[in-house]
Design a protein around this motif. Sequence first.
Motif, PDB file in Angstrom:
ATOM      1  N   GLU A  70       0.820  -1.223   0.000  1.00 18.92           N
ATOM      2  CA  GLU A  70       0.000   0.000   0.000  1.00 18.92           C
ATOM      3  C   GLU A  70       0.847   1.264   0.000  1.00 18.92           C
ATOM      4  N   GLY A  71       2.139   1.084   0.199  1.00 22.22           N
ATOM      5  CA  GLY A  71       3.039   2.242   0.196  1.00 22.22           C
ATOM      6  C   GLY A  71       4.466   1.748   0.337  1.00 22.22           C
ATOM      7  N   THR A  72       5.402   2.551  -0.134  1.00 25.24           N
ATOM      8  CA  THR A  72       6.800   2.136  -0.081  1.00 25.24           C
ATOM      9  C   THR A  72       7.609   3.263   0.549  1.00 25.24           C
ATOM     10  N   GLU A  73       8.475   2.889   1.488  1.00 27.11           N
ATOM     11  CA  GLU A  73       9.224   3.892   2.230  1.00 27.11           C
ATOM     12  C   GLU A  73      10.664   3.427   2.364  1.00 27.11           C
ATOM     13  N   LYS A  74      11.583   4.372   2.346  1.00 25.98           N
ATOM     14  CA  LYS A  74      12.988   3.989   2.476  1.00 25.98           C
ATOM     15  C   LYS A  74      13.514   4.432   3.838  1.00 25.98           C
ATOM     16  N   VAL A  75      14.147   3.511   4.562  1.00 24.54           N
ATOM     17  CA  VAL A  75      14.794   3.839   5.827  1.00 24.54           C
ATOM     18  C   VAL A  75      16.259   3.486   5.649  1.00 24.54           C
ATOM     19  N   GLY A  76      17.116   4.476   5.610  1.00 22.25           N
ATOM     20  CA  GLY A  76      18.522   4.219   5.280  1.00 22.25           C
ATOM     21  C   GLY A  76      18.588   3.671   3.870  1.00 22.25           C
ATOM     22  N   ASN A  77      19.220   2.519   3.726  1.00 22.69           N
ATOM     23  CA  ASN A  77      19.290   1.902   2.398  1.00 22.69           C
ATOM     24  C   ASN A  77      18.288   0.773   2.247  1.00 22.69           C
ATOM     25  N   CYS A  78      17.378   0.686   3.187  1.00 22.07           N
ATOM     26  CA  CYS A  78      16.408  -0.413   3.171  1.00 22.07           C
ATOM     27  C   CYS A  78      15.051   0.076   2.676  1.00 22.07           C
ATOM     28  N   VAL A  79      14.483  -0.634   1.714  1.00 20.94           N
ATOM     29  CA  VAL A  79      13.165  -0.269   1.204  1.00 20.94           C
ATOM     30  C   VAL A  79      12.100  -1.095   1.934  1.00 20.94           C
ATOM     31  N   LEU A  80      11.163  -0.398   2.558  1.00 20.36           N
ATOM     32  CA  LEU A  80      10.073  -1.077   3.270  1.00 20.36           C
ATOM     33  C   LEU A  80       8.845  -1.111   2.369  1.00 20.36           C
ATOM     34  N   HIS A  81       8.375  -2.322   2.068  1.00 14.76           N
ATOM     35  CA  HIS A  81       7.149  -2.475   1.275  1.00 14.76           C
ATOM     36  C   HIS A  81       6.009  -2.620   2.260  1.00 14.76           C
ATOM     37  N   LYS A  82       5.334  -1.525   2.545  1.00 17.44           N
ATOM     38  CA  LYS A  82       4.332  -1.519   3.613  1.00 17.44           C
ATOM     39  C   LYS A  82       2.969  -1.971   3.091  1.00 17.44           C
ATOM     40  N   GLY A  83       2.279  -2.738   3.908  1.00 11.48           N
ATOM     41  CA  GLY A  83       0.961  -3.194   3.488  1.00 11.48           C
ATOM     42  C   GLY A  83       0.488  -4.331   4.356  1.00 11.48           C
ATOM     43  N   ARG A  84      -0.165  -5.313   3.725  1.00 12.45           N
ATOM     44  CA  ARG A  84      -0.655  -6.441   4.520  1.00 12.45           C
ATOM     45  C   ARG A  84      -0.638  -7.730   3.713  1.00 12.45           C
TER      46      ARG A  84
END
Length: 509
Positions: free
Chosen positions: A144-158
């Motif tokens: 549902e959304g994608t966010e970057k923390v440092g060099n890590c991409v978080l694929h947020k959702g369920r």
Amino acid sequence: KAGNKTICGDDAFQLYYTFGFPLDLTELMARERGLKVDTELFVKLMDQQKERARAAQKGVSLAASLSNVQLPATDDAAKYQTDSCQGKVLGWVTSEGFTAEGEFEDAHKPAALVLDKTCFYAESGGQVGDEGLIRGEDWEFIVEGTEKVGNCVLHKGRLHRGGVAAGDVATMQVYQDRQASRKNHTATHILQWALQKVLGDSVKQQGSAVCPDYLRFDYTWPKGLTPEQSAEIQALVNQKIAEGLPVTCVSLPIEEARKLGAMALFGEKYGDVVRVIGIGAPDKDHFGEAFSKEFCGGTHVSNTSEIGGFGIVKEESVSAGVRRITALTGTKLVDYLMGRNAIVDELVGMLKVPADQITSRVAKIMEDNKSLAKQLKSGAAAAASAQVSADDLLARSSRQGATVVVAESIPALGADQARGLIDSLRAKAGSAVVVLGMADGDGKVMLFAGVTDDLIKKISAGDIVKQIAPIVGGGGGGRPQFAQAGGKDPSKIDEALRTAKTFITGKLS
Ligand SMILES: [Zn+2]
């Protein structure tokens, strides 16, 4: 602290964050005492604080649970090239932090998948993070959304189905809307160029939002665009779209990029090597020829013709000295214009004039409306003064013994008004038979009759109406005290009233 020549960055940060004491003042005072400040740690703590503030703003961010966690890096180079790719699951993030242990199978828990590679574009620089689907052999995860923390991409959702484990091979698919975001992002760059061209170089970007449905661009300018400026800006952007110019991307040392005149967002921090998007250069070797050069990490179309058209739909103020443009491109613009067109068609049908005469016709209607309202006002005043009063009627009445007899034709009244008039006649006369006839101007006749209580044994209002209504081509009736009837022949009102008089005289004698 005694015996220490350095002020710890943590202390400097606390001075700033808790007490608002600026770093340069801390440094100045430290220098006077022969001390140094660990600015490296200070900057790092500031960045972490900014990250936390940003995460808190978004509300649903999982980044807060990760402030002290070492996350694996994600290779996201594919985001510029493709909407679909394969990767391997490294773990997942929940409110409890990052883990790669066991299997994640809780479909109700907000989570973020971490993979070794991705083609999802993480939210940054005003362009929203991608949405899409990640599929394993027996599971599906909706992003549902994608966010970057440092060099890590978080694929947020369920999790939509099954259970995920670290090591699973996954196929990633970004939803097609990303092409719409690309169009809007490239259009945003051209818009900035056009704004500077029309308003001058002092125009500076203050922020932007690029999503599949629209683009938004905030810029410094003291007042709203004139219709001419707006038209010129839109024409310039559409001209660049029509020219079908290549969009090129290069990575350059930051100094070189600045020398090329590439625009950076004020206040934004950049690394040593920056990505620069150029529009209008034939290839990378001739990058300097691009008419628009911007530091940018976003995704873009490869040729301006893909944007398919640009239109401003809103221009407004966001704060003192900052304006906001909302604009559409491609099919969204076409949909918007079709909607507008349908309204025009409807107006053409309603007003029965060609489209180019709608405005003059509406102006005429508004003008007419104004003068009609004026006429109506003076008409109502005239009508009020022309209204007959009970006293007038009483003065013109005849008497039969102690009974007042009124059979008159008067200007048209509503049923309630007629009833009120008859009531007040009855009260003033004490003993009365009243018949009123009126025509409303549209060929309709109304007859009203009233009788005081002392007379109802001799004569009934209902009977009077029944006698005379047929004369005016209608019918009606009512109670002994009050009755009314309608008719359709105004020329016969006087005859009906004469008949009523004869009828009344007969009944009262
Ligand atoms: Zn950009």
